[in-house]
Design an enzyme around this catalytic site. Structure first.
Site, short mmCIF file in Angstrom:
data_model
loop_
_atom_site.label_atom_id
_atom_site.label_comp_id
_atom_site.label_asym_id
_atom_site.label_seq_id
_atom_site.Cartn_x
_atom_site.Cartn_y
_atom_site.Cartn_z
N ASP A 165 0.89 -1.16 0.00
CA ASP A 165 0.00 0.00 0.00
C ASP A 165 0.93 1.21 0.00
OD1 ASP A 165 -2.34 1.55 0.10
OD2 ASP A 165 -2.19 1.71 2.28
N GLU A 224 -1.50 -1.41 -4.78
CA GLU A 224 -2.79 -0.77 -4.93
C GLU A 224 -2.62 0.49 -5.78
OE1 GLU A 224 -6.27 -0.77 -2.00
OE2 GLU A 224 -5.24 1.12 -1.60
N ASP A 237 -2.72 0.90 6.62
CA ASP A 237 -1.91 0.65 5.42
C ASP A 237 -1.42 -0.79 5.36
OD1 ASP A 237 -1.14 3.81 4.69
OD2 ASP A 237 -1.34 3.37 6.82
#
Length: 162
Positions: free
Chosen positions: A7, A67, A140
């Site tokens: 992330d 992501e 995260d």
């Protein structure tokens, strides 16, 4: 298959290492790479890069899932996070590892079965899928694990030709 989920960010970048074998998920490691807000951006990016390279070298994942960024309002934040994302992709590319990108909607669909799921629903499912004692923090980290699981699901479909 060992998958690293990331992330991206430059203040906090979550990572998750997941093993996927025979429809079974195992969490290998997870955490966050953090940088101090007092540091200049280039130094923060270097800390992120060095941290990611160390994790990649330690676990040697077969794939890295990241992501994709989605920001609809704050362009300054989007640009800063984009720097972190670029560093993550660079670290993977320099290691010769394929990078796969997933939108937040794809991740939610894969984990919860609904692309507009709430963050808490995704976190609960990550905890259940990986049989974790608690929801990983900060957020995260749970997001990084979710994108790794998402890639395993997608990889399975691709390998079946779907």
């Amino acid at each position: 298959m060992i998958i690293m989920g990331i992330d991206p960010g430059f203040a906090i970048a979550g990572y998750g290492i997941v093993k996927y074998e025979g429809n079974k998920f195992t969490s290998v490691d997870y955490g966050a790479i953090t940088t101090e807000s007092s540091m200049e951006l280039p130094k923060r990016l270097l800390v992120l890069y060095n941290g990611l390279k160390e994790i990649i070298e330690k676990y040697r994942p077969e794939a890295i899932a990241v992501e994709e960024l989605f920001f609809n309002k704050n362009i300054k934040t989007a640009l800063a996070v984009g720097h972190g994302r670029g560093v993550a992709v660079l670290a993977a590319a320099q290691s010769g590892i394929d990078v796969f990108e997933y939108t937040p909607i794809q991740v939610k669909q894969s984990i919860v079965g609904y692309g507009r799921a709430e963050k808490t629903q995704v976190q609960q499912m990550v905890k259940a899928i990986l049989n974790l004692p608690a929801i990983p923090k900060p957020d995260d980290v749970a997001d990084a694990l979710a994108v790794a699981v998402c890639h395993a699901h997608s990889y399975k479909m691709i390998s079946y030709g779907l």
